[in-house]
Each structure stands twice: as structure tokens, then as C-alpha cells.
Design a protein around this motif. Structure first.
Motif, short mmCIF file in Angstrom:
data_model
loop_
_atom_site.label_atom_id
_atom_site.label_comp_id
_atom_site.label_asym_id
_atom_site.label_seq_id
_atom_site.Cartn_x
_atom_site.Cartn_y
_atom_site.Cartn_z
N HIS A 1 -4.17 7.57 -1.99
CA HIS A 1 -5.19 7.28 -0.98
C HIS A 1 -4.63 7.43 0.43
O HIS A 1 -3.52 6.98 0.72
CB HIS A 1 -5.70 5.84 -1.13
N SER B 1 -4.68 6.28 4.27
CA SER B 1 -5.04 5.06 4.99
C SER B 1 -5.53 5.35 6.40
O SER B 1 -6.10 4.47 7.06
CB SER B 1 -3.83 4.12 5.08
N PHE C 1 0.84 -1.20 0.00
CA PHE C 1 0.00 0.00 0.00
C PHE C 1 0.87 1.25 0.00
O PHE C 1 0.60 2.20 -0.75
CB PHE C 1 -0.92 -0.01 1.22
N GLN C 2 1.92 1.26 0.83
CA GLN C 2 2.79 2.43 0.88
C GLN C 2 3.52 2.65 -0.44
O GLN C 2 3.75 3.78 -0.86
CB GLN C 2 3.81 2.27 2.02
N CYS D 1 -0.10 2.61 -3.41
CA CYS D 1 -1.43 3.18 -3.22
C CYS D 1 -1.43 4.50 -2.44
O CYS D 1 -2.32 5.33 -2.61
CB CYS D 1 -2.34 2.19 -2.47
N ALA D 2 -0.43 4.67 -1.53
CA ALA D 2 -0.46 5.82 -0.63
C ALA D 2 -0.30 7.15 -1.35
O ALA D 2 -0.62 8.19 -0.81
CB ALA D 2 0.62 5.66 0.45
N TYR E 1 -4.61 -6.15 4.38
CA TYR E 1 -4.24 -4.89 5.02
C TYR E 1 -5.43 -3.94 5.10
O TYR E 1 -5.66 -3.30 6.14
CB TYR E 1 -3.09 -4.23 4.27
N LEU E 2 -6.19 -3.82 4.02
CA LEU E 2 -7.34 -2.92 4.01
C LEU E 2 -8.36 -3.29 5.09
O LEU E 2 -9.03 -2.41 5.64
CB LEU E 2 -8.02 -2.94 2.64
N LEU F 1 -2.96 -7.07 -0.03
CA LEU F 1 -3.54 -5.74 0.05
C LEU F 1 -4.92 -5.78 0.71
O LEU F 1 -5.24 -4.94 1.56
CB LEU F 1 -3.64 -5.14 -1.35
#
Length: 235
Positions: free
Chosen positions: A169, A171, A161-162, A165-166, A231-232, A228
């Protein structure tokens, strides 16, 4: 055309932006040229000034390539969003291009006093440092540290994610960055934007065939998607 280019790269296993490795060429040449220029003055070695001139000529040639790669990354990964760091990078790149043009023109003149224009070299280095600073702000400036999920799969998802996606978005909140904030995603009834029911399958569907301007992650391996999603669920 750009999407096809990134699709081919993903097929080859390269999923990162293309701008960072290319931008090292003009950045390194400008910094190296400044160092050679200083060496020519300090050690009274005229050949070093000639080397500095060649460095800046090459930097001028490579800068448009790096800029085009940056624009392509901006469109693909950020959806062309007009973020402040992006605006500053574009402005500073235009300034740097002008400075490099003036520098190369000055060093090709016959008059000896323009053979080592240290002030221009320094201004180019300042401009490229500013571009690097705002590039860092774009990638890292607003990132929050990932949480500490209690299982290995979610930890892997946090790292992914980092990385991927970060940039778009949040988190740790529902506030919109480029895309919607994802805090508490699996406690909601519907996914943001697409308004599909929140489920693992619909998250996978969003990654492969995204709603709105989000780039597709159709080539993402199932293991990465599972990490992912894990984690979400912790957000």
C-alpha cells in the motif's frame, strides 16, 4: 497448507517473511566459495579450492529450499502479484540454479583444469547479487519515508506500516500498488475494495477478515492495531 504454516508461525510470535533468513544460506555459501576459490589461486593452496567446491555443492542443495520459501512469501504477503522485481528474481533464480548445477558437475570431473572454475563461481556470484538487488527493490524500492505524526502511538503505527503494509500500500497517494493507496483514508466515506463505511471498527475488521486477496492479520495484537489506526488517521 501455506496459510496454516504462517498461522502457526504467527502463533509462535514470528510474523516476518521466512525467505530472508533462509536465503542467507545459499548467498553466503556462494560468496564464501568465491573467496575460497580466489584464495586457492592467490596463495596456491589447493585445499581452499576443495572448500570452495563444497560451498557450491551446499549452495545447490539449499537454493531450492530458499526459492520455495520465497514463493510462499510471495503468495502470502504479496498475493502472488506479478511485480517486476518478482519476475526478475524468478528468472535470476532459475539461471542461478542452472549455473550451480554446471559448476558442481564441472568440479566433480576428474580433469584437473575444472577443479577451480573461477569464471563459473563469479557468474554465480553475479546472479545471486542480482537476486539480492531485486529483493531489496521489492521490499524498499518504492517505499516512501513515513511522516512524522505528532504523537507516540501514531509514530509506532508509522513504523509498523513501513514494516508490514508498505510493501502493498502507498501511504502518500491513492494510487494502487498491490492493494489500494491509503492517503486520506479517514477522510473518505467508504473503505476501498470492501466499500464498508470508514471507521476504526471496520479497519480492524478488514485486518482480521480482509476483503479480496489481502492476507489476514487476525493474530495482530490490539496495541499494534490501535497504533496502525492512529497512523492511518494522519495520512
Amino acid at each position: 497448507m501455506a496459510d496454516f504454516f504462517y498461522h502457526v508461525l504467527h502463533k509462535l510470535g514470528y510474523t516476518h517473511p521466512v525467505h530472508p533468513p533462509i536465503t542467507h544460506l545459499p548467498v553466503g555459501l556462494i560468496i564464501g566459495g568465491l573467496i575460497f576459490s580466489l584464495g586457492a589461486i592467490i596463495f596456491k593452496r589447493p585445499p581452499l579450492a576443495q572448500t570452495a567446491r563444497y560451498c557450491f555443492i551446499l549452495a545447490l542443495l539449499f537454493l531450492p529450499v530458499a526459492a520455495l520459501a520465497g514463493i510462499a512469501d510471495w503468495q502470502h504477503f504479496y498475493g502472488g502479484a506479478w511485480l517486476f522485481p518478482v519476475i526478475m528474481k524468478l528468472i535470476l533464480t532459475a539461471i542461478l540454479l542452472v549455473l550451480l548445477g554446471i559448476t558442481v558437475w564441472c568440479t566433480t570431473r576428474k580433469s584437473s583444469e575444472t577443479k577451480n572454475p573461477l569464471v563459473l563461481y563469479f557468474l554465480c556470484a553475479v546472479a545471486v547479487s542480482g537476486i539480492g538487488f531485486f529483493g531489496g527493490e521489492l521490499v524498499y524500492g518504492n517505499k516512501t519515508k513515513p511522516g512524522l505524526p505528532d504523537n507516540e502511538l501514531a509514530l509506532e503505527g508509522a513504523a509498523f506500516f513501513q514494516e508490514r503494509c508498505a510493501m502493498c500500500h502507498n501511504s502518500d497517494s491513492i494510487e494502487t500498488k498491490i492493494g489500494p493507496g491509503l492517503k486520506g483514508l479517514f477522510q473518505r466515506e467508504k473503505l476501498p475494495v470492501s466499500e464498508r463505511p470508514v471507521s476504526e471498527d471496520n479497519v480492524r475488521r478488514q485486518l482480521k477478515t480482509p476483503a479480496a486477496a489481502m492476507p489476514s492479520f487476525a493474530d495482530l495484537k490490539k496495541e499494534k492495531v490501535s497504533a496502525l489506526v492512529a497512523y492511518l488517521k494522519t495520512l
